[in-house]
Design an enzyme around this catalytic site. Structure first.
Site, mmCIF file in Angstrom:
data_model
loop_
_atom_site.group_PDB
_atom_site.id
_atom_site.type_symbol
_atom_site.label_atom_id
_atom_site.label_comp_id
_atom_site.label_asym_id
_atom_site.label_seq_id
_atom_site.Cartn_x
_atom_site.Cartn_y
_atom_site.Cartn_z
ATOM 1 N N LYS A 203 0.815 -1.219 0.000
ATOM 2 C CA LYS A 203 0.000 0.000 0.000
ATOM 3 C C LYS A 203 0.846 1.265 0.000
ATOM 4 O O LYS A 203 2.019 1.255 0.355
ATOM 5 C CB LYS A 203 -0.978 -0.022 1.170
ATOM 6 C CG LYS A 203 -2.143 -0.966 0.855
ATOM 7 C CD LYS A 203 -3.335 -0.777 1.727
ATOM 8 C CE LYS A 203 -4.473 -1.651 1.169
ATOM 9 N NZ LYS A 203 -5.597 -1.750 2.092
ATOM 10 N N ARG A 237 -4.158 -10.027 4.362
ATOM 11 C CA ARG A 237 -4.476 -9.966 2.931
ATOM 12 C C ARG A 237 -3.224 -9.485 2.207
ATOM 13 O O ARG A 237 -2.832 -8.325 2.366
ATOM 14 C CB ARG A 237 -5.661 -9.017 2.715
ATOM 15 C CG ARG A 237 -6.134 -8.911 1.282
ATOM 16 C CD ARG A 237 -7.323 -7.960 1.189
ATOM 17 N NE ARG A 237 -7.772 -7.803 -0.181
ATOM 18 C CZ ARG A 237 -7.233 -6.969 -1.057
ATOM 19 N NH1 ARG A 237 -6.221 -6.207 -0.702
ATOM 20 N NH2 ARG A 237 -7.709 -6.895 -2.285
#
Ligand code: 7PJ
Length: 257
Positions: A203, A237
């Site tokens: 991210k 995840r």
């Protein structure tokens, strides 16, 4: 939880067939690397992502969900659309991963009837505008309050708590300091009675911290995953399953009593 994005392959005449094939090849790779669960996404819910129609989302994901489920691979589907949830459950998905926390009309009912697990994620705003100016007085308290409300709504709709998972939603309507605050205090989410899922893999917060582009964030992602694990996260995840697995093996070997 390994991430599989199903996107049309614009360089091939194969179209749907090509994107299904490449998703299944990637799925086999992530299972080989040790994924316990695969999260299949048609790319409608990513930050700043272009919304896709129900038809298009079904078109992309259903063949992949069917193929994996028929091989007994546990599949989660990343969607916020009740129609897609229903079709995904029929196709064999065991979990729905909803970044919108079942706020779409009809979504709670589809999950209650479908009998599957669901991840309720926090997001401030919507995917198109959420990074414009995210604001909180107390990010941890506000994210927890939202998730508590969504857990209550889910249980009121008849979804038992054994099927519920929560996620603070890193990067969804949060600045770098909000994301860091949430990760620092992730342990405070462990008293909510359900497992915590965390998505930090590759991210932009990791890009901001390291200065690395998205293709060079594996090490930062593994560090973030390990921190989340140490603070109690139960589902990670991730894109890089083997790297994360290896780090977790070391963590578990040392932390196990
Ligand atoms: C998340 C997600 C996350 C859950 C995405 C990306 C953006 N679902 N879907 N949690 N992120 N539950 O992977 O960078 O953090 S899409």
């Amino acid at each position: 939880m390994g991430i599989i994005n199903v996107t049309p392959d614009s360089f091939s005449d194969g179209g749907l067939y090509a994107s299904t094939e490449s998703a299944l090849r990637h799925a086999a790779h992530l299972i080989e690397e040790g994924a316990d669960l695969l999260d299949i996404g048609g790319e409608s819910t990513r930050p700043g992502g272009t919304p896709v129609s129900v038809q298009e989302e079904l078109h992309r994901i259903i063949p992949v969900v069917k193929a994996l489920s028929s091989m007994n691979t546990p599949v989660s589907v990343d969607t916020s659309k009740p129609e897609v949830m229903r079709a995904a459950i029929e196709a064999g998905a065991i979990m729905i991963n909803d970044v919108n926390a079942l706020r779409a009309p009809g979504a709670l009912e589809v999950i209650a009837e479908g009998g599957v697990a669901v991840c309720l994620m926090h997001m401030q705003g919507d995917p198109l505008s959420m990074q414009a100016n995210p604001q909180y007085n107390d990010v941890v308290a506000e994210v927890k309050d939202f998730l508590r409300q969504r857990l209550n709504a889910a249980e009121a709709a008849g979804i038992p708590c054994e099927r519920l998972v929560i996620d603070p939603g890193f990067g969804f309507g949060k600045t770098l300091s909000h994301n860091i605050e949430l990760l620092r205090h992730l342990d405070q989410f462990m008293d909510m009675g359900v497992p915590v899922l965390v998505g930090l893999s590759r991210k932009s917060m990791l890009g901001k911290i390291t200065g690395n582009e998205v293709g060079d964030r594996i090490h930062a992602s593994v560090a973030a995953a390990l921190l989340a694990r140490a603070k109690g996260a139960r589902i990670l995840r991730v894109h890089d399953v083997k790297a994360t697995r290896d780090a977790l093996a070391v963590y578990d070997a040392v932390s196990m009593v």
